[in-house]
Write a protein that holds these residues in place. Structure first.
Motif, PDB file in Angstrom:
ATOM      1  N   LEU A   1      53.894  29.544  45.144  1.00  0.00           N
ATOM      2  CA  LEU A   1      54.544  30.320  44.089  1.00  0.00           C
ATOM      3  C   LEU A   1      54.127  31.784  44.151  1.00  0.00           C
ATOM      4  N   ALA A   2      52.832  32.030  44.239  1.00  0.00           N
ATOM      5  CA  ALA A   2      52.331  33.400  44.221  1.00  0.00           C
ATOM      6  C   ALA A   2      52.623  34.144  45.519  1.00  0.00           C
ATOM      7  N   LYS A   3      52.635  33.441  46.629  1.00  0.00           N
ATOM      8  CA  LYS A   3      52.769  34.097  47.929  1.00  0.00           C
ATOM      9  C   LYS A   3      54.207  34.268  48.399  1.00  0.00           C
ATOM     10  N   GLU A   4      55.071  33.310  48.072  1.00  0.00           N
ATOM     11  CA  GLU A   4      56.382  33.267  48.717  1.00  0.00           C
ATOM     12  C   GLU A   4      57.582  33.527  47.805  1.00  0.00           C
ATOM     13  N   ILE A   5      57.471  33.268  46.520  1.00  0.00           N
ATOM     14  CA  ILE A   5      58.639  33.348  45.640  1.00  0.00           C
ATOM     15  C   ILE A   5      58.850  34.793  45.200  1.00  0.00           C
ATOM     16  N   ARG A   6      60.029  35.341  45.493  1.00  0.00           N
ATOM     17  CA  ARG A   6      60.305  36.754  45.243  1.00  0.00           C
ATOM     18  C   ARG A   6      60.954  36.992  43.887  1.00  0.00           C
ATOM     19  N   LYS A   7      61.635  35.991  43.353  1.00  0.00           N
ATOM     20  CA  LYS A   7      62.279  36.161  42.055  1.00  0.00           C
ATOM     21  C   LYS A   7      61.263  35.973  40.937  1.00  0.00           C
ATOM     22  N   PRO A   8      61.458  36.636  39.801  1.00  0.00           N
ATOM     23  CA  PRO A   8      60.507  36.527  38.692  1.00  0.00           C
ATOM     24  C   PRO A   8      60.410  35.098  38.149  1.00  0.00           C
ATOM     25  N   VAL A   9      59.180  34.706  37.830  1.00  0.00           N
ATOM     26  CA  VAL A   9      58.916  33.372  37.303  1.00  0.00           C
ATOM     27  C   VAL A   9      58.180  33.506  35.969  1.00  0.00           C
ATOM     28  N   ILE A  10      58.700  32.838  34.945  1.00  0.00           N
ATOM     29  CA  ILE A  10      58.093  32.855  33.616  1.00  0.00           C
ATOM     30  C   ILE A  10      57.476  31.489  33.341  1.00  0.00           C
ATOM     31  N   ALA A  11      56.219  31.475  32.909  1.00  0.00           N
ATOM     32  CA  ALA A  11      55.579  30.231  32.465  1.00  0.00           C
ATOM     33  C   ALA A  11      55.742  30.112  30.959  1.00  0.00           C
ATOM     34  N   ALA A  12      56.267  28.986  30.498  1.00  0.00           N
ATOM     35  CA  ALA A  12      56.388  28.707  29.066  1.00  0.00           C
ATOM     36  C   ALA A  12      55.378  27.615  28.742  1.00  0.00           C
ATOM     37  N   VAL A  13      54.255  28.006  28.134  1.00  0.00           N
ATOM     38  CA  VAL A  13      53.098  27.118  27.991  1.00  0.00           C
ATOM     39  C   VAL A  13      52.931  26.634  26.557  1.00  0.00           C
ATOM     40  N   ALA A  14      52.978  25.322  26.393  1.00  0.00           N
ATOM     41  CA  ALA A  14      52.632  24.673  25.125  1.00  0.00           C
ATOM     42  C   ALA A  14      51.560  23.637  25.434  1.00  0.00           C
ATOM     43  N   GLY A  15      50.703  23.369  24.466  1.00  0.00           N
ATOM     44  CA  GLY A  15      49.669  22.370  24.671  1.00  0.00           C
ATOM     45  C   GLY A  15      48.616  22.830  25.658  1.00  0.00           C
ATOM     46  N   TYR A  16      48.094  21.872  26.447  1.00  0.00           N
ATOM     47  CA  TYR A  16      46.988  22.155  27.362  1.00  0.00           C
ATOM     48  C   TYR A  16      47.460  22.818  28.649  1.00  0.00           C
ATOM     49  N   ALA A  17      46.750  23.874  29.044  1.00  0.00           N
ATOM     50  CA  ALA A  17      46.914  24.503  30.359  1.00  0.00           C
ATOM     51  C   ALA A  17      45.495  24.712  30.876  1.00  0.00           C
ATOM     52  N   LEU A  18      44.921  23.662  31.399  1.00  0.00           N
ATOM     53  CA  LEU A  18      43.516  23.670  31.791  1.00  0.00           C
ATOM     54  C   LEU A  18      43.371  23.546  33.306  1.00  0.00           C
ATOM     55  N   GLY A  19      42.314  24.143  33.844  1.00  0.00           N
ATOM     56  CA  GLY A  19      42.066  24.028  35.268  1.00  0.00           C
ATOM     57  C   GLY A  19      43.247  24.521  36.071  1.00  0.00           C
ATOM     58  N   GLY A  20      43.793  23.643  36.897  1.00  0.00           N
ATOM     59  CA  GLY A  20      44.957  23.995  37.704  1.00  0.00           C
ATOM     60  C   GLY A  20      46.158  24.376  36.879  1.00  0.00           C
ATOM     61  N   GLY A  21      46.269  23.824  35.671  1.00  0.00           N
ATOM     62  CA  GLY A  21      47.378  24.197  34.792  1.00  0.00           C
ATOM     63  C   GLY A  21      47.282  25.646  34.364  1.00  0.00           C
ATOM     64  N   CYS A  22      46.061  26.091  34.069  1.00  0.00           N
ATOM     65  CA  CYS A  22      45.840  27.501  33.737  1.00  0.00           C
ATOM     66  C   CYS A  22      46.142  28.372  34.945  1.00  0.00           C
ATOM     67  N   GLU A  23      45.699  27.925  36.113  1.00  0.00           N
ATOM     68  CA  GLU A  23      45.937  28.693  37.339  1.00  0.00           C
ATOM     69  C   GLU A  23      47.421  28.769  37.679  1.00  0.00           C
ATOM     70  N   LEU A  24      48.149  27.686  37.455  1.00  0.00           N
ATOM     71  CA  LEU A  24      49.593  27.707  37.697  1.00  0.00           C
ATOM     72  C   LEU A  24      50.265  28.727  36.795  1.00  0.00           C
ATOM     73  N   ALA A  25      49.881  28.755  35.531  1.00  0.00           N
ATOM     74  CA  ALA A  25      50.446  29.738  34.611  1.00  0.00           C
ATOM     75  C   ALA A  25      50.113  31.162  35.056  1.00  0.00           C
ATOM     76  N   LEU A  26      48.868  31.370  35.499  1.00  0.00           N
ATOM     77  CA  LEU A  26      48.454  32.703  35.933  1.00  0.00           C
ATOM     78  C   LEU A  26      49.173  33.157  37.194  1.00  0.00           C
ATOM     79  N   MET A  27      49.659  32.221  37.998  1.00  0.00           N
ATOM     80  CA  MET A  27      50.430  32.584  39.190  1.00  0.00           C
ATOM     81  C   MET A  27      51.807  33.134  38.829  1.00  0.00           C
ATOM     82  N   CYS A  28      52.298  32.784  37.653  1.00  0.00           N
ATOM     83  CA  CYS A  28      53.628  33.234  37.248  1.00  0.00           C
ATOM     84  C   CYS A  28      53.594  34.720  36.888  1.00  0.00           C
ATOM     85  N   ASP A  29      54.751  35.339  36.848  1.00  0.00           N
ATOM     86  CA  ASP A  29      54.842  36.782  36.599  1.00  0.00           C
ATOM     87  C   ASP A  29      54.706  37.120  35.125  1.00  0.00           C
ATOM     88  N   ILE A  30      55.159  36.218  34.269  1.00  0.00           N
ATOM     89  CA  ILE A  30      55.115  36.414  32.821  1.00  0.00           C
ATOM     90  C   ILE A  30      54.674  35.101  32.200  1.00  0.00           C
TER      91      ILE A  30
END
Length: 296
Positions: A126-155
């Motif tokens: 996601l962080a290295k290859e995807i050129r179009k903007p990506v928005i993370a919509a986070v509800a509930g738990y975003a822990l560990g890899g979930g937090c990292e996945l959200a942080l990889m998104c643009d917004i």
């Protein structure tokens, strides 16, 4: 990173299936005529130009695994290549965006097996290859890899009661999918040290106050997803060429010195004068009309 096991981190809570939420995916079309069937994610296009990916392992609180990321990367790549899609939203469920990773997959690993297979390297697609903007919509738990996945998104958009964290230290490991690096850039060294060294969580409200999230929604999952899709639709209404360039220059600000970043920005700015959309946009502005983008 990904080690924040749902079963461990939410062990004191009864495992409750995701509450059904009112939001209905008003999909006008599948994102491609040959849309694959996924086991761990759902895909749709709820608004023109918007691709939506929903993590879909509700019984496991959307625990992340290699199999899930294989599907996620496939869907992201297809949306990235689809000329009808201008922006992407990734979301989870009411109880968890992704509460961690699948410990059953990782517990048996040895150093040699993880190192030789370059384990979790595909998680950075996601962080290295995807050129179009990506928005993370986070509800509930975003822990560990979930937090990292959200942080990889643009917004990042989140609910006020969302729960973020990098609790890997509690399992005898450290973040491994970029959490220590991206979180430091978002909240600074001292706060990141505290969060990673203690394993403490932080709320969606704090994520907004600290600059991790750009918008905090006081409502529930419905309102969150609606806000994220609305922003994605706005982004998708602009020139694809300009949007991709804008994402690229902002990302470069995290890697280059100020002088190098300004020079890079200027080069892309000059380059856009060779696009059809630059002529369309400026002519439409002068003539007080809405631009009809060619995305070229």
């Amino acid at each position: 990173m990904f080690f924040a096991s749902c079963s461990r981190l939410v062990a004191s809570r009864t495992a409750i299936p995701f509450a059904s939420y009112r939001w209905r995916l008003r999909s006008n079309r599948a994102y491609s005529s040959a849309s694959p069937t996924y086991s761990y994610i759902l895909t749709s296009s709820p608004k023109p130009g918007v691709g939506l990916i929903t993590l879909n392992r509700p019984k496991a609180f959307n625990a992340l695994s290699s199999a899930l990321f294989k599907e996620l990367n496939d869907a992201l790549s297809k949306y990235d290549e689809d000329r009808d899609i201008g922006s992407i939203v990734i979301t989870g469920g009411e109880k968890a965006f992704a509460a961690g990773a699948d410990i059953k997959e990782m517990a048996p690993l040895t150093f040699s097996s993880a190192y030789s297979t370059n384990f979790i390297a595909p998680w950075s697609h996601l962080a290295k290859e995807i050129r179009k903007p990506v928005i993370a919509a986070v509800a509930g738990y975003a822990l560990g890899g979930g937090c990292e996945l959200a942080l990889m998104c643009d917004i990042i958009y989140c609910t006020a009661n969302a729960t973020f964290g990098q609790p890997e230290i509690k399992l005898g490991v450290i973040p491994g999918a970029g959490g220590s690096q991206r979180l430091t850039r978002a909240v600074g060294k001292s706060r990141t040290m505290e969060l990673i060294l203690t394993g403490k969580n932080f709320s969606g409200k704090e994520a907004g106050e600290w600059g991790v999230a750009s918008k905090v929604i006081d409502g529930g999952k419905d309102e969150l997803l609606e806000a994220a899709i609305q922003t994605a639709e706005t982004i998708a209404s602009y020139s694809r060429v300009a949007v991709i360039a804008a994402k690229e220059v902002v990302n470069k600000s995290q890697e280059l010195s100020l002088r190098e970043g300004v020079d890079f920005e200027r080069r892309l700015f000059h380059g856009l004068f060779g696009s059809k959309d630059q002529k369309i946009g400026m002519s439409a502005f002068a003539e007080k009309q809405q631009p009809q983008w060619k995305n070229e």
